[in-house]
Design a protein around this motif. Structure first.
Motif, PDB file in Angstrom:
ATOM      1  N   SER A   1      16.333  70.301  13.427  1.00  0.00           N
ATOM      2  CA  SER A   1      16.800  71.080  14.473  1.00  0.00           C
ATOM      3  C   SER A   1      16.118  72.359  14.396  1.00  0.00           C
ATOM      4  O   SER A   1      15.361  73.046  15.420  1.00  0.00           O
ATOM      5  CB  SER A   1      18.300  71.455  14.603  1.00  0.00           C
ATOM      6  N   GLY A   2      16.064  73.172  13.256  1.00  0.00           N
ATOM      7  CA  GLY A   2      15.199  74.490  13.114  1.00  0.00           C
ATOM      8  C   GLY A   2      13.692  74.089  13.199  1.00  0.00           C
ATOM      9  O   GLY A   2      13.258  75.098  14.143  1.00  0.00           O
ATOM     10  N   ILE A   3      13.104  72.939  12.980  1.00  0.00           N
ATOM     11  CA  ILE A   3      11.546  72.803  13.288  1.00  0.00           C
ATOM     12  C   ILE A   3      11.413  72.751  14.781  1.00  0.00           C
ATOM     13  O   ILE A   3      10.605  73.371  15.139  1.00  0.00           O
ATOM     14  CB  ILE A   3      11.299  71.699  12.421  1.00  0.00           C
ATOM     15  N   LEU A   4      12.307  72.099  15.298  1.00  0.00           N
ATOM     16  CA  LEU A   4      12.007  71.722  17.004  1.00  0.00           C
ATOM     17  C   LEU A   4      12.322  73.130  17.780  1.00  0.00           C
ATOM     18  O   LEU A   4      11.933  73.387  18.430  1.00  0.00           O
ATOM     19  CB  LEU A   4      13.216  70.683  17.547  1.00  0.00           C
ATOM     20  N   SER A   5      13.347  73.898  17.249  1.00  0.00           N
ATOM     21  CA  SER A   5      13.559  74.958  17.825  1.00  0.00           C
ATOM     22  C   SER A   5      12.276  76.084  17.495  1.00  0.00           C
ATOM     23  O   SER A   5      11.828  76.866  18.708  1.00  0.00           O
ATOM     24  CB  SER A   5      14.909  75.970  17.172  1.00  0.00           C
ATOM     25  N   MET A   6      11.744  76.228  16.513  1.00  0.00           N
ATOM     26  CA  MET A   6      10.378  76.937  15.909  1.00  0.00           C
ATOM     27  C   MET A   6       9.356  76.288  17.050  1.00  0.00           C
ATOM     28  O   MET A   6       8.828  77.194  17.634  1.00  0.00           O
ATOM     29  CB  MET A   6      10.162  76.708  14.665  1.00  0.00           C
ATOM     30  N   PHE A   7       9.408  74.893  17.326  1.00  0.00           N
ATOM     31  CA  PHE A   7       8.429  74.437  18.180  1.00  0.00           C
ATOM     32  C   PHE A   7       8.600  75.309  19.551  1.00  0.00           C
ATOM     33  O   PHE A   7       7.565  75.610  20.115  1.00  0.00           O
ATOM     34  CB  PHE A   7       8.316  73.336  18.366  1.00  0.00           C
ATOM     35  N   GLY A   8       9.839  75.198  19.792  1.00  0.00           N
ATOM     36  CA  GLY A   8       9.999  75.962  21.213  1.00  0.00           C
ATOM     37  C   GLY A   8       9.824  77.384  21.346  1.00  0.00           C
ATOM     38  O   GLY A   8       9.295  77.770  22.353  1.00  0.00           O
ATOM     39  N   ALA A   9      10.165  77.854  20.194  1.00  0.00           N
ATOM     40  CA  ALA A   9       9.863  79.485  20.317  1.00  0.00           C
ATOM     41  C   ALA A   9       8.548  79.680  20.211  1.00  0.00           C
ATOM     42  O   ALA A   9       7.977  80.459  21.138  1.00  0.00           O
ATOM     43  CB  ALA A   9      10.429  79.772  19.019  1.00  0.00           C
ATOM     44  N   LEU A  10       7.569  79.015  19.722  1.00  0.00           N
ATOM     45  CA  LEU A  10       6.118  79.132  19.575  1.00  0.00           C
ATOM     46  C   LEU A  10       5.565  78.795  20.974  1.00  0.00           C
ATOM     47  O   LEU A  10       4.391  79.447  21.329  1.00  0.00           O
ATOM     48  CB  LEU A  10       5.282  78.149  18.530  1.00  0.00           C
ATOM     49  N   CYS A  11       6.309  77.963  21.685  1.00  0.00           N
ATOM     50  CA  CYS A  11       5.752  77.425  23.092  1.00  0.00           C
ATOM     51  C   CYS A  11       5.801  78.792  24.090  1.00  0.00           C
ATOM     52  O   CYS A  11       5.199  79.171  24.826  1.00  0.00           O
ATOM     53  CB  CYS A  11       6.516  76.466  23.709  1.00  0.00           C
ATOM     54  N   TYR A  12       7.114  79.142  23.732  1.00  0.00           N
ATOM     55  CA  TYR A  12       7.471  80.712  24.484  1.00  0.00           C
ATOM     56  C   TYR A  12       6.655  81.803  24.242  1.00  0.00           C
ATOM     57  O   TYR A  12       6.561  82.535  24.862  1.00  0.00           O
ATOM     58  CB  TYR A  12       9.232  80.846  24.353  1.00  0.00           C
ATOM     59  N   ALA A  13       6.445  81.897  23.041  1.00  0.00           N
ATOM     60  CA  ALA A  13       5.567  82.869  22.573  1.00  0.00           C
ATOM     61  C   ALA A  13       4.039  82.693  23.149  1.00  0.00           C
ATOM     62  O   ALA A  13       3.517  84.001  23.744  1.00  0.00           O
ATOM     63  CB  ALA A  13       5.193  82.952  20.867  1.00  0.00           C
ATOM     64  N   GLU A  14       3.628  81.683  23.604  1.00  0.00           N
ATOM     65  CA  GLU A  14       2.407  81.582  24.214  1.00  0.00           C
ATOM     66  C   GLU A  14       2.797  81.927  25.522  1.00  0.00           C
ATOM     67  O   GLU A  14       1.778  82.700  26.337  1.00  0.00           O
ATOM     68  CB  GLU A  14       1.894  80.162  24.047  1.00  0.00           C
ATOM     69  N   LEU A  15       3.625  81.620  26.125  1.00  0.00           N
ATOM     70  CA  LEU A  15       3.987  81.972  27.504  1.00  0.00           C
ATOM     71  C   LEU A  15       4.594  83.253  27.653  1.00  0.00           C
ATOM     72  O   LEU A  15       4.017  84.029  28.727  1.00  0.00           O
ATOM     73  CB  LEU A  15       5.148  81.162  28.022  1.00  0.00           C
ATOM     74  N   GLY A  16       5.092  83.943  26.840  1.00  0.00           N
ATOM     75  CA  GLY A  16       5.277  85.486  27.020  1.00  0.00           C
ATOM     76  C   GLY A  16       4.115  86.405  26.744  1.00  0.00           C
ATOM     77  O   GLY A  16       4.077  87.386  27.187  1.00  0.00           O
TER      78      GLY A  16
ATOM     79  N   LEU B   1      20.725  71.752  17.704  1.00  0.00           N
ATOM     80  CA  LEU B   1      19.773  72.267  18.727  1.00  0.00           C
ATOM     81  C   LEU B   1      20.729  73.426  19.330  1.00  0.00           C
ATOM     82  O   LEU B   1      20.293  74.475  19.775  1.00  0.00           O
ATOM     83  CB  LEU B   1      19.180  71.479  19.683  1.00  0.00           C
ATOM     84  N   TYR B   2      22.226  73.133  19.578  1.00  0.00           N
ATOM     85  CA  TYR B   2      23.022  74.002  20.355  1.00  0.00           C
ATOM     86  C   TYR B   2      23.299  75.135  19.320  1.00  0.00           C
ATOM     87  O   TYR B   2      23.363  76.469  19.893  1.00  0.00           O
ATOM     88  CB  TYR B   2      24.387  73.226  20.464  1.00  0.00           C
ATOM     89  N   ALA B   3      23.291  75.109  17.915  1.00  0.00           N
ATOM     90  CA  ALA B   3      23.514  76.105  17.141  1.00  0.00           C
ATOM     91  C   ALA B   3      22.367  77.074  16.878  1.00  0.00           C
ATOM     92  O   ALA B   3      22.328  78.063  16.683  1.00  0.00           O
ATOM     93  CB  ALA B   3      23.998  75.555  15.480  1.00  0.00           C
TER      94      ALA B   3
END
Length: 484
Positions: free
Chosen positions: A68-83, A225-227
């Protein structure tokens, strides 16, 4: 600097103070605290039970937390690109507008106001209310009315802070983040000490394969992932971040690595002190842990959990109005919501807009019902945003991207998001069905109020008149400097 230069500098600063716009006041420390504070809330104190129940064993539950932590990191990196690619605030709304067009963006804005934010604010506030009230009524159940009243007071306090000052809100968040870290360490340290002393009974048969059911593992990941939810919070305030090209990736990596490590250690501490059966029977895992491991200091944990929930509410109410602010600036909401208080320099109307519906959700909903209600819409639009990012990469390969996530990470995360959407529909068709229906209701609203603007002229005149009076009452104006 001579006297003339000092006077000139003072005059420039005074003129800048008089100009109405959202300042860049979020540095690397504030940004890291914002993400960490948004992620670490009630989740780590609610989700361990759901993860263990659906994973089947101690070892598998720890793997689920790591995944869950790895998948959340993946999402955060995607949003780092978008940001860093799109420099406007507004997070999901802005990215959908830039990549997939106005209708998906409007529907995300619609859901933010109607479903997601009121539900998220409500279930965290209810967790806050339960932890505040229940110690006074133990071992009996606390009165529901009192829990909800305390929850409403918490939301009201945080709304007032965010209306008053951006600086006060960010400083409050840094303080509450320090308290959250303290809460996690107070749980981690006794657990690690017990583990070093050889208390490893609950880890002896960590992977009991006969207890693992494949069909329930997705539900365990959903709880994990909720956490970790909230890793996208910084994207809502892009225009207020100092040096975003550097701050975005750094703050995301620091905060998400720290959160993942802390969550794993917290769960190890839980299993060191409690058996899996005891954890599943507990209604408040952190409190049960404190009673067993901390003895005389057990009262500290509920207080720290309360402050942790308050920090999550603060992040939510700080970031979400920026999406509404940007949506109004783009013409998808009435322009009054893109205005700023002339003295406080806060998006006052946008902050106040979410308050009434949050109170309604608080008085009518329960925690797990609200989590499921918000989950469908949130993950569906996150999946659309990362899909839009891939499409934008293909259509505009030369567009400047200061930070670029590997395509494998983007595709993996997008597939997981769509999987969670399907899982939400399967596991709770009633609440997710309502969420889906309310999202679709936004389509006719888009064409009536934005695309075609088919309202009768009398309604338009009345609405404009009310907006002017409200603008005078709230003392707000449009920002005078372009910040993107």
């Amino acid at each position: 600097m001579n006297k003339t230069q000092r006077e000139k500098h003072g005059e420039e600063k005074e003129r800048d103070d008089e100009v109405v716009y959202l300042r860049r006041e979020i540095n690397l420390v504030s940004a890291t605290a914002l993400i960490f504070g948004s992620v670490v809330g009630s989740g780590i104190f609610i989700a361990p039970k759901g993860v263990l129940m659906n994973s089947g064993s101690v070892g598998m539950s720890l793997l689920v937390w790591a995944l869950s932590g790895i998948l959340s990191m993946f999402g955060a990196l995607c949003y780092a690109e978008l940001g860093t690619t799109f420099t406007k605030s507004g997070s999901h709304y802005t990215y959908l507008l830039e990549t997939l067009g106005p209708l998906p963006a409007f529907l995300r804005l619609w859901d933010e106001f109607i479903i997601i934010r009121p539900a998220v604010n409500s279930y965290v506030s209810l967790a806050f209310g339960h932890y505040v009230v229940e110690p006074f009524f133990a071992p009996c159940n606390a009165p529901t009315v009192l829990v909800k009243l305390v929850s409403i007071l918490a939301v009201t306090f945080v709304v007032a802070v965010n209306c008053w000052s951006v600086t006060m809100a960010t400083r409050t968040q840094v303080l509450l983040t320090v308290i959250k870290i303290s809460a996690l360490f107070i749980i981690i340290v006794p657990g690690v000490i017990a583990l070093v002393k050889g208390k490893t009974d609950n880890f002896q048969n960590g992977f009991e394969l006969d207890l693992i059911t494949i069909d329930k593992l997705p539900l365990a990941i959903h709880n994990g992932l909720y956490a970790f939810g909230g890793w996208f919070s910084l994207n809502s305030v892009t225009e207020e971040v100092k040096n975003p090209k550097r701050t975005f990736p750094l703050s995301i990596i620091i905060s998400m690595v720290t959160v993942t490590a802390c969550y794993l250690l917290v769960n190890v501490a839980y299993y060191t002190v409690m058996t899996p059966a005891e954890l599943l029977q507990s209604e408040a895992v952190a409190v049960t842990f404190a009673n067993r491991a901390l003895h005389g200091m057990a009262f500290v944990i509920p207080i720290l959990v309360i402050l942790s929930c308050l920090g999550t509410i603060n992040v939510s109410i700080f970031t979400s109005p920026r999406m509404i602010f940007v949506g109004a600036r783009e013409g998808h909401l009435p322009s009054i919501f893109s205005m700023i208080h002339i003295r406080r320099k806060t998006p006052l109307p946008a902050v106040l807009l979410l308050y009434p519906l949050t109170v309604v959700f608080l008085t009518t909903g329960e925690i797990y019902q609200l989590i499921n209600f918000a989950s469908f819409a949130r993950w569906f639009f996150i999946a659309l945003a990362t899909t839009g990012m891939l499409i934008h990469r293909y259509r505009f390969p030369l567009h400047p991207r200061p930070f670029k996530a590997p395509v494998v990470i983007v595709v993996t995360f997008t597939v997981v998001c769509f999987f969670i959407v399907g899982l939400s529909l399967y596991s709770d068709p009633w609440n997710t069905g309502w969420s889906c229906a309310l999202t679709l209701i936004g389509v006719p609203f888009y064409y009536l109020t934005t695309k075609c603007f088919c309202l009768p002229s009398r309604w338009k005149h009345a609405f404009n008149s009310c907006s002017k009076k409200l603008q005078i009452l709230l003392e707000v104006v449009h920002q005078e400097i372009k910040t993107f």
